[in-house]
Design a protein around this motif. Structure first.
Motif, mmCIF file in Angstrom:
data_model
loop_
_atom_site.group_PDB
_atom_site.id
_atom_site.type_symbol
_atom_site.label_atom_id
_atom_site.label_comp_id
_atom_site.label_asym_id
_atom_site.label_seq_id
_atom_site.Cartn_x
_atom_site.Cartn_y
_atom_site.Cartn_z
ATOM 1 N N TYR A 1 0.830 -1.207 0.000
ATOM 2 C CA TYR A 1 0.000 0.000 0.000
ATOM 3 C C TYR A 1 0.865 1.258 0.000
ATOM 4 N N PHE A 2 1.851 1.303 0.889
ATOM 5 C CA PHE A 2 2.737 2.467 0.935
ATOM 6 C C PHE A 2 3.573 2.577 -0.335
ATOM 7 N N VAL B 1 5.042 5.497 -5.082
ATOM 8 C CA VAL B 1 5.354 5.505 -6.511
ATOM 9 C C VAL B 1 4.694 6.685 -7.209
ATOM 10 N N CYS B 2 3.447 6.953 -6.863
ATOM 11 C CA CYS B 2 2.739 8.092 -7.475
ATOM 12 C C CYS B 2 3.420 9.413 -7.129
ATOM 13 N N LYS C 1 6.732 6.002 7.175
ATOM 14 C CA LYS C 1 5.707 5.077 7.668
ATOM 15 C C LYS C 1 6.020 3.644 7.259
ATOM 16 N N ALA C 2 6.419 3.483 6.001
ATOM 17 C CA ALA C 2 6.791 2.138 5.550
ATOM 18 C C ALA C 2 8.010 1.623 6.304
ATOM 19 N N SER D 1 5.356 -6.825 -7.158
ATOM 20 C CA SER D 1 3.997 -6.913 -7.700
ATOM 21 C C SER D 1 3.508 -5.558 -8.172
ATOM 22 N N VAL D 2 3.905 -4.496 -7.467
ATOM 23 C CA VAL D 2 3.548 -3.143 -7.909
ATOM 24 C C VAL D 2 4.320 -2.774 -9.169
#
Length: 474
Positions: free
Chosen positions: A343-344, A349-350, A395-396, A462-463
């Motif tokens: 999620y992070f 990435v964005c 956070k990650a 996977s991302v």
């Protein structure tokens, strides 16, 4: 211009192009038709994208139908698909016909990295390494060769499932499948050797020390057995790392080269920004390398957890379930952390794409920014994007550090809980039992330590896999 690697000839049309050799009337008619076709094709040259034209000049294949371009792959495997790989099974090889020493290495040289010894000696003597000191790249690690193989698998996937249902993840698995399976088998051997040593050899040594009678032959046999298990464990683990790193380098070179070729074919990038394309070519390739290098280590956890649970129950009885349960419950926590990491990663990435895109705009229009004194405004925008990216990465990092910090103390927690409940229930606990259980827990620690990194690498890969699905040419 002729592409020597792909065996295909591209003709760049020009106004002066024509054939002057005539054999008969039929050949003359055919040549005349070819000339008209080339002349008609010339009208569309000006409409081609500059990158596409440059790619044709360099001889890059721009057509998705590359079946005829892949004959070299079949020619390379005339002795068998795994001919070169099977040579690594020879314990010692004396050949020197290959340019790169890793292709001449035997099994012991490959797993112990002793083929790097000459380069290490040069670095020690000179104090530094230059480009001329390094060997030419192995043909098996060449991005061109691996890209053609990946393209062949992708074409087969498209032909079988169609463009809408084709899976790049499945193609990547086929690309790495054989080497990853061998790597997982070596990892299983590592875990098995690491378990047998503490579970049986160490237990036998502890029981032998409690005996009054001495048996020199038996004691030496136990010490020799402990030495063999440790050598098998360390060598098989080294072979696992050697296979994974080589697989990762091949995958990174193949998928980045295929992405470069795809970008050269784009006439417009639709929803893809320039910053996103730059980020794909810079960081996402490294994510694929890490997934191939570390992701397969996740397979060693379940087998050692099951073996450890069964053995602890056999040694201590029902209380042995407690310590093993603590280890097993750690894996769902890793799955939860992997979801958070993914999620992070998507959010980061964005933001990274926006930052790269903003920096690209600043570099392209730096003259206008200086002329209108917009330096402060643009610097503030970049600073805001960087702060947002930093917050997401922090956070990650917090969640990742928690899992990394918990892994080493799981052994202590499991041992304390198991022995405390065992003594409270009134069971006897001998020194041989206690030390054996602790050593078994220590052998299970390796799987716990690599699990956070394996899960993290697979989640990020996977991302990245979705981002490698670039739009088609329009």
């Amino acid at each position: 211009m002729k592409d020597l690697d792909l065996g295909v000839e591209y003709v760049i049309p020009s106004l002066g192009y024509r054939n002057v050799r005539e054999q008969n009337n039929q050949d003359e008619k055919k040549e005349s038709e070819d000339f008209k076709y080339q002349k008609a094709k010339l009208k569309n040259v000006d409409c081609q994208d500059a990158l596409e034209t440059a790619a044709r000049v360099e001889g890059l294949p721009l057509d998705i139908s590359i079946h005829s371009h892949l004959r070299i792959l079949d020619e390379d495997h005339h002795k068998g698909k795994y001919h070169h790989g099977l040579n690594l099974l020879k314990p010692i090889r004396w050949t020197s016909k290959h340019q790169h020493p890793v292709d001449n290495a035997g099994l012991f040289s490959f797993m112990t990295f002793s083929w790097l010894t000459p380069l290490a000696r040069i670095a020690y003597k000179k104090g530094e390494l230059f480009l001329e000191d390094i060997w030419p790249l192995s043909k098996h690690e060449s991005s061109d060769v691996n890209c053609r193989r990946l393209e062949k698998l992708w074409v087969e996937e498209l032909a079988e499932h169609g463009a809408s249902e084709s899976s790049l993840c499945g193609v990547v698995w086929k690309f790495c499948r054989t080497r990853l399976i061998i790597s997982i088998l070596c990892l299983m051997l590592t875990q098995l050797a690491g378990f047998l040593g503490p579970a049986f050899v160490v237990k036998s040594l502890l029981e032998y020390t409690q005996q009054k009678a001495s048996n020199t032959g038996y004691s030496l046999l136990l010490v020799f057995g402990l030495l063999i298990t440790e050598m098998v464990r360390s060598w098989s683990l080294a072979l696992t790392w050697a296979l994974n790193y080589r697989t990762g380098s091949r995958l990174r070179g193949a998928i980045l080269t295929m992405a470069f070729k795809k970008i050269l074919k784009l006439k417009n990038i639709k929803e893809k920004s320039m910053g996103e394309l730059i980020n794909v070519c810079s960081s996402d390739g490294q994510r694929m390398f890490e997934a191939a290098a570390v992701g397969s280590l996740l397979a060693g956890g379940p087998i050692i957890a099951v073996l450890g649970m069964i053995y602890n129950v056999f040694i201590l009885g029902p209380t042995g379930f407690l310590g093993s349960a603590i280890f097993i419950l750690f894996y769902p926590a890793m799955m939860f952390v992997s979801r958070l990491t993914a999620y992070f990663r998507r959010k980061c990435v964005c933001v990274t794409d926006d930052r790269v895109q903003k920096m690209n705009e600043i570099l392209n229009y730096i003259k206008f920014i200086k002329m209108y004194a917009w330096v402060k405004a643009f610097s503030q925008d970049v600073q805001k994007i960087r702060e947002t990216e930093q917050n997401i990465l922090e956070k990650a990092g917090y969640f990742q550090s928690i899992t990394v910090g918990i892994a080493p103390i799981v052994v202590v927690i499991a041992s304390v809980v198991t022995f405390s409940v065992h003594m409270i229930l009134g069971y006897d606990l001998t020194a041989a039992q206690a030390f054996t259980v602790v050593t078994v827990f220590n052998s299970m620690t390796f799987a716990l330590k690599v699990t956070p990194f394996s899960v993290k690498s697979l989640s990020e890969a996977s991302v990245s896999m979705e981002r490698f699905k670039l739009p088609s040419t329009v």
